[in-house]
Design an enzyme around this catalytic site. Structure first.
Site, PDB file in Angstrom:
ATOM      1  N   TYR A 118       0.848  -1.052  -0.011  1.00 28.97           N
ATOM      2  CA  TYR A 118      -0.022  -0.156   0.146  1.00 28.97           C
ATOM      3  C   TYR A 118       0.557   1.339  -0.021  1.00 28.97           C
ATOM      4  O   TYR A 118       0.796   2.367  -0.528  1.00 28.97           O
ATOM      5  CB  TYR A 118      -0.921  -0.140   1.262  1.00 28.97           C
ATOM      6  CG  TYR A 118      -2.622  -0.574   0.807  1.00 28.97           C
ATOM      7  CD1 TYR A 118      -2.755  -1.777   0.938  1.00 28.97           C
ATOM      8  CD2 TYR A 118      -3.441   0.286   0.971  1.00 28.97           C
ATOM      9  CE1 TYR A 118      -3.408  -3.119   0.700  1.00 28.97           C
ATOM     10  CE2 TYR A 118      -4.161  -0.010   1.270  1.00 28.97           C
ATOM     11  CZ  TYR A 118      -5.191  -2.401   0.809  1.00 28.97           C
ATOM     12  OH  TYR A 118      -5.905  -2.592   0.606  1.00 28.97           O
ATOM     13  N   LYS A 121       3.212 -15.463   2.219  1.00 27.32           N
ATOM     14  CA  LYS A 121       3.492 -16.234   0.267  1.00 27.32           C
ATOM     15  C   LYS A 121       5.063 -16.430   0.885  1.00 27.32           C
ATOM     16  O   LYS A 121       6.029 -15.693   0.208  1.00 27.32           O
ATOM     17  CB  LYS A 121       3.593 -15.398  -0.719  1.00 27.32           C
ATOM     18  CG  LYS A 121       1.352 -15.756  -0.767  1.00 27.32           C
ATOM     19  CD  LYS A 121       1.780 -16.598  -1.185  1.00 27.32           C
ATOM     20  CE  LYS A 121       1.327 -16.808  -2.513  1.00 27.32           C
ATOM     21  NZ  LYS A 121       1.529 -18.646  -3.570  1.00 27.32           N
ATOM     22  N   ASP A 136      -2.612 -17.604  -0.108  1.00 24.72           N
ATOM     23  CA  ASP A 136      -3.810 -18.540  -0.752  1.00 24.72           C
ATOM     24  C   ASP A 136      -4.123 -19.643  -0.055  1.00 24.72           C
ATOM     25  O   ASP A 136      -5.449 -19.426  -0.442  1.00 24.72           O
ATOM     26  CB  ASP A 136      -3.019 -18.951  -2.270  1.00 24.72           C
ATOM     27  CG  ASP A 136      -2.131 -19.829  -1.935  1.00 24.72           C
ATOM     28  OD1 ASP A 136      -1.161 -20.056  -1.456  1.00 24.72           O
ATOM     29  OD2 ASP A 136      -1.454 -20.460  -2.796  1.00 24.72           O
ATOM     30  N   ASP A 154     -11.990  -9.243   3.719  1.00 23.82           N
ATOM     31  CA  ASP A 154     -13.418  -8.725   3.351  1.00 23.82           C
ATOM     32  C   ASP A 154     -14.166 -10.692   2.767  1.00 23.82           C
ATOM     33  O   ASP A 154     -15.382 -10.626   3.275  1.00 23.82           O
ATOM     34  CB  ASP A 154     -13.180  -8.811   1.544  1.00 23.82           C
ATOM     35  CG  ASP A 154     -13.502  -7.406   1.681  1.00 23.82           C
ATOM     36  OD1 ASP A 154     -13.513  -6.407   2.255  1.00 23.82           O
ATOM     37  OD2 ASP A 154     -13.700  -7.117   0.336  1.00 23.82           O
TER      38      ASP A 154
HETATM   39  C1  IPM Z   1     -10.567  -1.619   3.784  1.00 23.29           C
HETATM   40  C2  IPM Z   1     -10.897  -0.474   2.388  1.00 23.29           C
HETATM   41  C3  IPM Z   1      -9.194  -0.246   2.242  1.00 23.29           C
HETATM   42  C4  IPM Z   1      -8.174  -0.640   1.788  1.00 23.29           C
HETATM   43  C5  IPM Z   1      -9.338   1.313   1.201  1.00 23.29           C
HETATM   44  C6  IPM Z   1     -10.900   2.096   1.120  1.00 23.29           C
HETATM   45  C7  IPM Z   1      -8.403   2.197   0.376  1.00 23.29           C
HETATM   46  O1  IPM Z   1     -10.816  -1.793   1.262  1.00 23.29           O
HETATM   47  O2  IPM Z   1      -9.914  -0.560   5.138  1.00 23.29           O
HETATM   48  O3  IPM Z   1     -10.233  -2.857   3.678  1.00 23.29           O
HETATM   49  O4  IPM Z   1      -8.111  -1.300   0.657  1.00 23.29           O
HETATM   50  O5  IPM Z   1      -7.653  -0.458   2.830  1.00 23.29           O
HETATM   51 MG    MG Z   2     -11.154  -3.350   2.020  1.00 17.44          MG
END
Ligand code: IPM
Ligand code: MG
Length: 368
Positions: free
Chosen positions: A141, A192, A225, A253
């Site tokens: 990031y 990984k 993975d 997620d």
């Molecule tokens: C999260 C989101 C963020 C990320 C975005 C909105 C920048 O997906 O907090 O998981 O990728 O970290």
């Molecule tokens: Mg996210």
């Protein structure tokens, strides 16, 4: 002592979700002696419209001065074409970086009443209670170089850089081991190491911290993975999962969906504990800005409200108050209240504000 809370509603459903959270704050002020003062600051696309940047200096300064930040959501299709540095998400990334919020705690808890709302079989998810500890200020990031250049033949070339230092890995590993100590004492570390040198270092450092400081915790290593696969095969094998910024983004997620809806899950982003006892903290629902339903009163406010429960627990040490709020949410779900995202046959469909009404009523009942 008056707690200073900064609200950053942001875009899409962010403002409506934060508004509901404020009603819960009001309940705690009235009924639980929770003294607070709120201020509001712009972030994301709307901050870009007003100030020409998604993360204005003033917002960062206010966030640094606050005891806790309650964050809504950022993003929307109208800002998709902006240059990278102006995109709404950069406002959130700047907050994370400038406040040093390296530890992102993402619990994935399946409420019993929702075990049929998951896309997985109820027996796979019922009773699920895992905690993803995601490194939040390093990795791909933020790594440099991060750029797009044009090659002599006219092609473009884009580079993101995955980078981790010993220190960055060690401090997130400690957070994971410490939290596991309060739970079922198991940590799975995902990376990984079969293809990435950052993964090799990650595994080495986590193992070292484990051996030296947390030998009483059970540690396992899993390739990221495979971890993704295990999460849908048998998620209950996990307790705490510690992982890097990008894998944590993806795996959290995935874990969210196990619980029925991403509209349910809170998160806490914490900095290092300072010598003066202060600790930077930002709490946010892990769902995004959901522009398709924004302004319609349909959004599920639970993730935002549970983020405030995390705030009570981690920033203000009010464990009982946090549990009270979590029990109130559990209760309204058991009573059958559902927003559209978690609607099931035979349940009572409610909008954003009515869901909060039900939670406040449950708080009244549980508090006596
Ligand atoms: C999260 C989101 C963020 C990320 C975005 C909105 C920048 O997906 O907090 O998981 O990728 O970290
Ligand atoms: Mg996210």
């Amino acid at each position: 002592m008056t707690h200073q809370i900064l609200l950053t509603p942001g875009d899409g459903i962010g403002p409506e979700v934060i508004e509901e959270t404020q009603r819960v704050l009001g309940w705690y002020a009235k009924n639980r002696n929770f003294a607070f003062h709120t201020d509001t600051a712009a972030v994301g696309g709307n901050a870009y419209e007003k100030f020409g940047t998604p993360g204005p200096d003033e917002t960062i300064a206010k966030a640094k001065a606050a005891d806790a930040v309650l964050f809504g959501a950022v993003g929307g299709p109208q800002w998709d074409k902006l240059p990278f540095a102006s995109k709404p998400e950069q406002g959130l990334l700047r907050l994370r970086k400038d406040l040093g919020l390296f530890a992102n705690l993402r619990p994935a808890l399946c409420f019993d009443a929702l075990k049929d709302a998951s896309s997985l079989k109820p027996e796979i998810v019922s009773g699920l209670d895992i905690l993803i500890v995601r490194e939040l200020t390093g990795g791909v990031y933020f790594g440099e170089p991060k750029e797009t250049t044009t090659l002599p033949d006219g092609q473009k070339r884009a580079v993101d850089t995955q980078v981790y230092t010993t220190h960055e890995i060690a401090r997130i590993a400690r957070v994971a081991f410490e939290l596991a100590g309060l739970r079922s004492k198991r940590v799975a570390s995902a990376e990984k190491s079969n293809v990435m040198v950052t993964g090799v270092l990650w595994r080495e450092v986590v193992s070292e911290i484990h051996k030296k400081e947390f030998p009483h915790i059970e540690l396992s290593h899993v390739l990221a993975d495979n971890c993704a696969m295990q999460l849908v095969r048998n998620p209950k094998q996990y307790d705490v999962i510690v992982t890097d910024n990008l894998f944590g983004d993806v795996l959290s997620d995935e874990a969210a969906q196990l619980t029925g809806s991403i509209g349910m899950l809170p998160s806490a982003s914490l900095g290092a504990k300072q010598a003066n006892g202060r600790q930077a903290a930002l709490y946010e629902p892990i769902h995004g800005s959901a522009p398709d339903i924004a302004g319609k009163g349909l959004a599920n406010p639970i993730a935002g409200i549970l983020s405030f429960a995390m705030c009570l627990r981690y920033s203000f040490g009010r464990i009982e108050d946090a549990q009270l709020l979590e029990r109130a949410v559990d209760r309204v779900l058991a009573e059958g209240f559902r927003t559209a995202d978690i609607m099931q046959p035979g349940m009572t469909k409610v909008g954003t504000a009515q869901m909060t009404d039900a939670i406040l009523k449950a708080l009244d009942k549980l508090a006596v």
